[in-house]
Scaffold this motif. Structure first.
Motif, PDB file in Angstrom:
ATOM      1  N   ASP A 136      72.325  55.989  60.198  1.00  0.00           N
ATOM      2  CA  ASP A 136      72.595  56.777  59.164  1.00  0.00           C
ATOM      3  C   ASP A 136      73.806  56.261  58.478  1.00  0.00           C
ATOM      4  O   ASP A 136      74.173  56.599  57.292  1.00  0.00           O
TER       5      ASP A 136
ATOM      6  N   MET B 272      64.113  49.243  59.864  1.00  0.00           N
ATOM      7  CA  MET B 272      63.857  50.647  60.074  1.00  0.00           C
ATOM      8  C   MET B 272      64.527  50.998  61.483  1.00  0.00           C
ATOM      9  O   MET B 272      64.358  51.829  62.395  1.00  0.00           O
TER      10      MET B 272
ATOM     11  N   GLY C 210      72.960  56.296  54.648  1.00  0.00           N
ATOM     12  CA  GLY C 210      71.360  56.318  54.416  1.00  0.00           C
ATOM     13  C   GLY C 210      70.568  55.024  54.630  1.00  0.00           C
ATOM     14  O   GLY C 210      71.164  54.326  55.629  1.00  0.00           O
ATOM     15  N   ARG C 211      69.850  54.767  53.987  1.00  0.00           N
ATOM     16  CA  ARG C 211      69.000  53.717  54.264  1.00  0.00           C
ATOM     17  C   ARG C 211      69.691  52.463  54.227  1.00  0.00           C
ATOM     18  O   ARG C 211      69.163  51.429  55.258  1.00  0.00           O
ATOM     19  N   GLU C 212      70.546  52.118  53.389  1.00  0.00           N
ATOM     20  CA  GLU C 212      71.252  50.798  53.432  1.00  0.00           C
ATOM     21  C   GLU C 212      72.059  50.744  54.830  1.00  0.00           C
ATOM     22  O   GLU C 212      72.382  49.473  54.989  1.00  0.00           O
TER      23      GLU C 212
END
Length: 89
Positions: free
Chosen positions: A75, A71, A60-62
């Motif tokens: 994934d 950004m 995810g974002r981490e």
């Protein structure tokens, strides 16, 4: 966060500019006994992992946080190498 085994690496001659110089690994999630679970997928390597090593993975974002570019399209990221695993139960 989960553990996975490194199956190999990916060679990509063309990729997003934010991923230049970033090593890509093919990994598969493993259970507490080290058996493969699920399908292989690609993760960035932030720790210098090699073939057949067991690694800790974040998704995810981490996953993009270890990269200097905010950004980045990531994934999954390998963030630790597992020395040993011991079942408590």
């Amino acid at each position: 966060m989960y553990t996975a085994r490194v199956m190999g690496h990916v060679v990509a001659t063309v990729k997003d500019a934010s991923l230049q110089g970033v090593k890509l690994l093919v990994i598969v999630q493993v259970d507490s006994r080290g058996a493969d679970v699920g399908k292989p997928h690609v993760a960035i390597d932030t720790i210098g992992a090699g073939a057949d090593e067991v690694v800790t993975v974040v998704r995810g974002r981490e996953a993009g946080m270890p990269l200097p570019v905010a950004m980045a399209p990531v994934d999954a990221a390998c963030v630790g190498i597992v020395d040993s695993m011991k079942r408590l139960v």
